[in-house]
Design a protein around this motif. Structure first.
Motif, mmCIF file in Angstrom:
data_model
loop_
_atom_site.group_PDB
_atom_site.id
_atom_site.type_symbol
_atom_site.label_atom_id
_atom_site.label_comp_id
_atom_site.label_asym_id
_atom_site.label_seq_id
_atom_site.Cartn_x
_atom_site.Cartn_y
_atom_site.Cartn_z
ATOM 1 N N MET A 74 2.410 1.291 9.157
ATOM 2 C CA MET A 74 3.417 0.425 9.764
ATOM 3 C C MET A 74 3.358 0.481 11.276
ATOM 4 S SD MET A 74 6.589 1.240 7.300
ATOM 5 C CE MET A 74 7.689 0.549 8.475
ATOM 6 N N ILE A 75 2.722 1.519 11.810
ATOM 7 C CA ILE A 75 2.734 1.735 13.250
ATOM 8 C C ILE A 75 1.365 1.532 13.872
ATOM 9 C CG2 ILE A 75 3.201 3.439 15.048
ATOM 10 C CD1 ILE A 75 5.186 4.678 13.020
ATOM 11 N N PHE A 76 0.337 2.109 13.238
ATOM 12 C CA PHE A 76 -1.004 2.040 13.811
ATOM 13 C C PHE A 76 -1.878 1.097 12.998
ATOM 14 C CE2 PHE A 76 0.517 6.411 14.677
ATOM 15 C CZ PHE A 76 0.600 6.303 16.064
ATOM 16 N N PRO A 77 -2.862 0.477 13.658
ATOM 17 C CA PRO A 77 -3.831 -0.307 12.895
ATOM 18 C C PRO A 77 -4.638 0.604 11.973
ATOM 19 C CG PRO A 77 -4.266 -0.411 15.281
ATOM 20 C CD PRO A 77 -3.115 0.491 15.096
ATOM 21 N N ILE A 78 -5.115 0.040 10.873
ATOM 22 C CA ILE A 78 -5.835 0.832 9.876
ATOM 23 C C ILE A 78 -7.326 0.557 9.989
ATOM 24 C CG2 ILE A 78 -5.938 1.445 7.435
ATOM 25 C CD1 ILE A 78 -3.397 -0.400 7.186
ATOM 26 N N SER A 79 -8.103 1.635 9.971
ATOM 27 C CA SER A 79 -9.556 1.505 9.957
ATOM 28 C C SER A 79 -10.134 2.766 9.328
ATOM 29 C CB SER A 79 -10.086 1.348 11.385
ATOM 30 O OG SER A 79 -11.406 1.826 11.462
ATOM 31 N N ALA A 126 -1.014 -3.843 -0.705
ATOM 32 C CA ALA A 126 0.180 -4.049 -1.539
ATOM 33 C C ALA A 126 1.133 -5.022 -0.846
ATOM 34 C CB ALA A 126 0.879 -2.715 -1.804
ATOM 35 N N TYR A 127 1.205 -4.921 0.503
ATOM 36 C CA TYR A 127 2.100 -5.812 1.235
ATOM 37 C C TYR A 127 1.503 -7.212 1.364
ATOM 38 C CZ TYR A 127 5.561 -7.324 4.649
ATOM 39 O OH TYR A 127 6.567 -7.991 5.285
ATOM 40 N N ALA A 128 0.206 -7.255 1.718
ATOM 41 C CA ALA A 128 -0.435 -8.558 1.932
ATOM 42 C C ALA A 128 -0.545 -9.348 0.627
ATOM 43 C CB ALA A 128 -1.819 -8.353 2.556
ATOM 44 N N GLN A 129 -0.869 -8.667 -0.465
ATOM 45 C CA GLN A 129 -1.113 -9.374 -1.725
ATOM 46 C C GLN A 129 0.165 -9.586 -2.531
ATOM 47 O OE1 GLN A 129 -4.341 -10.286 -2.788
ATOM 48 N NE2 GLN A 129 -5.090 -9.615 -0.799
ATOM 49 N N LEU A 144 -0.737 -3.861 9.455
ATOM 50 C CA LEU A 144 0.348 -4.239 8.566
ATOM 51 C C LEU A 144 1.534 -4.639 9.449
ATOM 52 C CD1 LEU A 144 1.455 -2.041 5.552
ATOM 53 C CD2 LEU A 144 3.001 -3.545 6.748
ATOM 54 N N THR A 145 1.889 -5.906 9.434
ATOM 55 C CA THR A 145 3.000 -6.360 10.257
ATOM 56 C C THR A 145 4.117 -6.856 9.345
ATOM 57 O OG1 THR A 145 1.330 -7.104 11.809
ATOM 58 C CG2 THR A 145 3.600 -7.751 12.263
ATOM 59 N N LEU A 146 5.243 -6.198 9.440
ATOM 60 C CA LEU A 146 6.362 -6.568 8.571
ATOM 61 C C LEU A 146 6.915 -7.926 8.994
ATOM 62 C CD1 LEU A 146 8.373 -3.250 8.150
ATOM 63 C CD2 LEU A 146 6.915 -4.403 6.478
ATOM 64 N N ASP A 147 7.195 -8.755 8.039
ATOM 65 C CA ASP A 147 7.728 -10.081 8.333
ATOM 66 C C ASP A 147 8.950 -10.315 7.441
ATOM 67 O OD1 ASP A 147 7.928 -12.657 9.338
ATOM 68 O OD2 ASP A 147 6.770 -13.452 7.639
ATOM 69 N N PRO A 148 10.140 -10.431 7.943
ATOM 70 C CA PRO A 148 10.491 -10.354 9.363
ATOM 71 C C PRO A 148 10.451 -8.916 9.871
ATOM 72 C CG PRO A 148 12.468 -10.510 8.034
ATOM 73 C CD PRO A 148 11.324 -10.593 7.090
ATOM 74 N N PRO A 149 10.241 -8.727 11.177
ATOM 75 C CA PRO A 149 10.254 -7.365 11.716
ATOM 76 C C PRO A 149 11.645 -6.752 11.620
ATOM 77 C CG PRO A 149 10.031 -9.000 13.464
ATOM 78 C CD PRO A 149 9.975 -9.751 12.180
ATOM 79 N N LEU A 150 11.673 -5.417 11.611
ATOM 80 C CA LEU A 150 12.952 -4.726 11.441
ATOM 81 C C LEU A 150 13.753 -4.652 12.738
ATOM 82 C CD1 LEU A 150 11.913 -1.809 9.072
ATOM 83 C CD2 LEU A 150 13.194 -3.862 8.488
ATOM 84 N N ILE A 165 -5.402 9.757 4.126
ATOM 85 C CA ILE A 165 -4.342 9.069 4.867
ATOM 86 C C ILE A 165 -4.704 7.592 5.044
ATOM 87 C CG2 ILE A 165 -3.134 8.933 7.087
ATOM 88 C CD1 ILE A 165 -3.553 11.977 7.336
ATOM 89 N N VAL A 166 -5.980 7.372 5.456
ATOM 90 C CA VAL A 166 -6.425 5.991 5.674
ATOM 91 C C VAL A 166 -6.360 5.198 4.365
ATOM 92 C CG1 VAL A 166 -8.410 4.580 6.292
ATOM 93 C CG2 VAL A 166 -7.858 6.611 7.642
ATOM 94 N N LEU A 167 -6.804 5.834 3.285
ATOM 95 C CA LEU A 167 -6.786 5.151 1.988
ATOM 96 C C LEU A 167 -5.348 4.790 1.594
ATOM 97 C CD1 LEU A 167 -8.701 4.244 -0.268
ATOM 98 C CD2 LEU A 167 -8.312 6.443 -1.387
ATOM 99 N N GLY A 168 -4.426 5.701 1.860
ATOM 100 C CA GLY A 168 -3.015 5.411 1.610
ATOM 101 C C GLY A 168 -2.546 4.238 2.455
ATOM 102 N N GLY A 169 -3.064 4.153 3.686
ATOM 103 C CA GLY A 169 -2.718 3.034 4.560
ATOM 104 C C GLY A 169 -3.214 1.716 3.992
ATOM 105 N N TYR A 170 -4.480 1.726 3.506
ATOM 106 C CA TYR A 170 -5.012 0.495 2.900
ATOM 107 C C TYR A 170 -4.206 0.096 1.674
ATOM 108 C CZ TYR A 170 -9.117 0.043 5.856
ATOM 109 O OH TYR A 170 -9.933 -0.174 6.913
#
Lengths: 288, 240
Positions: free
Chosen positions: A208-213, A52-55, A120-126, A42-47
């Motif tokens: 999209m909801i929780f921080p990833i670690s 994918a979003y950041a880059q 992961l913070t969506l810009d612009p937010p929904l 799950i975490v790996l999917g989050g990363y």
């Protein structure tokens, strides 16, 4: 009004929980393998979604489509090459195997991504949807809908398709399934692949909801355990009910006892279920 | 005599270090009903499981319709044309009857229409299955379960059907109905090998009979001849 809001929050969270648990429950039910790797998948999917979003600016919803085949392949290959070798061994041995693999994966992620939380913070937010006084963040709402849709797709696959029938048949009676011409080892690999797919695809939704670690893996794994016990093992409807129930319980628990007790609460629930209704809320149905 | 459909020569097999079959020889003609009888622990079920690939033969050959199956996996055995109705039926109990039958057709590649046509045939042969097709197989009575198990085996469109313990635990009227169905299937060309603890029933429906004892075939021949054999009568039929 407050309790309606809490209920809505709980259901939104619960939809995600259902998605987390469905794949874990499937693997446990069909293969009798407790897949400790599930949380780290799950975490790996989050990363994957984060980078994918950041880059590349790929929206997390789109990342799911990338994660799904990748994680299916990863799970399939892992089962075919490693776990199938000891599938007949007692459950504690396969647990040790997936535990060891999980140590490698989670430490690998620590090295690669560091232990810093990423968000992961969506810009612009929904934005936020206001339904008669109940505030629902749109990203969470979409994430829940997609999570439930994924879980529903898994259910349809298991109950309607030829390969799904074979998975269910192997779960019920491995030898009888072999007599029907089912290649049991292949079905094991497909099942593990589907479990990994569900984990990898829920990663972007949770991101999209929780921080990833890398340290979140065990937390998700713990949730999956509780949900399996709540809903009953190895059934998609069970994971759905168990997930929604846990989400609602945690939401109200956070209100009444404080959010710091959410994990205590869910494991208290687990122990109570094991004591009083070990077959889960739905009982042992066995089907899909 | 024509080439037998199934020809087993010198087959040894067992579980782990425990050998059960000690050189089994047996030949089944195309289009016949044969039966395999013997006491508990003689190795009948192990022989069935070895034919269908659940147990690996450690020596010997299993030739079926021109193919060698001694080292084949269960899916290859079914693809070659042998379906196995296992001891205890082993239906998928929480699956519907219809899904159980569809599982029988799992390997088929001749299209949904052909499978659907065969489903109709099964329902015509055992109407109770049609009435209850959406119910879980676990809700069927013992006799109905055996019908479902036989139908599930037939859904694989086999040339030969192995049935392990046809009548165990079933009422005599149900056994008669099953035997009639098997004779009808046989008239349409299906070859059958039936393991049966009720020797009288077995000898009645089968043309040839094989008697198994401690992992070997000890007697074989026409059922009628064996039925009149004093040693067989004493050992298995309980009357002289």
């Amino acid at each position: 009004m407050l309790s309606l809001q809490i209920l809505a929050n709980g259901l939104v969270l619960g939809g995600l929980y259902a998605c987390i648990a469905a794949g874990f429950s499937l693997v446990w039910g069909v293969l009798n393998v407790i897949n400790i790797l599930h949380g780290s998948f799950i975490v790996l999917g989050g990363y994957l979604a984060y980078y994918a979003y950041a880059q590349f600016g790929i929206h997390p919803f789109v990342s799911i489509l990338i994660a799904a085949p990748l994680f299916f392949a990863l799970g399939y290959i892992l089962q075919r090459s490693l776990i199938n070798r000891m599938i007949a061994a007692p459950v504690l041995l396969t647990l040790s195997l997936t535990f060891g693999l999980d140590l490698m994966l989670s430490n690998g992620m620590l090295v690669a991504f560091t232990a810093d939380f990423k968000k992961l913070t969506l810009d612009p937010p929904l934005g936020v949807l206001n339904l008669g006084g109940i505030a629902l963040p749109v990203d969470r709402l979409f994430a829940m809908v997609l999570a439930l849709a994924l879980t529903g797709l898994l259910y349809l696959l298991l109950s309607r398709s030829r390969i799904g029938r074979a998975i269910v048949a192997v779960r019920m009676d491995r030898e009888a399934a072999a007599l029907m011409g089912v290649n049991v080892k292949r079905i094991y690999a497909v099942t593990f692949g589907l479990g990994a797919l569900m984990a990898g695809a829920s990663g972007p939704l949770l991101a999209m909801i929780f921080p990833i670690s890398p340290l979140s893996g065990p937390v998700y794994l713990g949730k999956a355990f509780v949900i399996c016990v709540l809903g009953g093992l190895g059934s998609v409807p069970g994971a759905m009910i168990g997930g929604l129930a846990l989400g609602v319980v945690e939401s109200f628990g956070a209100l009444w006892f404080g959010p710091e007790h959410a994990i205590t609460l869910s494991f208290t629930l687990l122990i109570l279920m094991l004591l009083f209704r070990p077959t889960g809320l739905l009982g042992r149905t066995g089907y899909a | 005599m024509a080439e037998p459909l199934l020809s087993i020569k010198g087959v040894h097999a067992g579980y782990g270090d425990v050998p059960v079959l000690w050189g089994v020889d047996l030949a089944i003609e195309r289009g016949e009903i044969a039966c395999l009888v013997g006491s508990n622990g003689a190795g009948k079920t192990t022989l069935m499981r070895t034919i269908s690939g659940l147990v690996r033969a450690t020596a010997g050959s299993i030739a079926f319709d021109g193919a060698e199956l001694a080292a084949a996996e269960p899916d290859a055995v079914l693809a070659a044309g042998i379906a196995h109705v296992p001891e205890g039926r082993r239906l998928f109990s929480a699956m519907s009857i219809r899904d159980n039958l569809l599982m029988g057709a799992y390997l088929r590649r001749d299209g949904a229409a052909a499978v659907e046509a065969d489903l109709k045939k099964m329902y015509a042969m055992f109407p109770i299955l049609a009435q209850r097709q959406e119910q879980d197989a676990g809700t069927l009575s013992g006799g109905e379960q055996q019908m479902c198990a036989i139908a599930r085996g037939l859904m694989g469109a086999p040339k030969m059907l192995l049935i392990d313990e046809l009548s165990l635990g079933l009422a005599p009227a149900v056994v008669d109905q099953l035997c009639d169905a098997l004779r009808a299937l046989n008239r349409e060309g299906l070859t059958l090998l039936v393991v049966e603890q009720d020797v009288a029933t077995a000898l009645e429906i089968a043309k040839h009979a094989f008697v198994m004892d401690t992992g070997r075939i000890t007697r074989s021949g026409e059922s009628a001849a064996l039925a009149n054999d004093p040693a067989i009568r004493e050992a298995y039929l309980g009357s002289l």
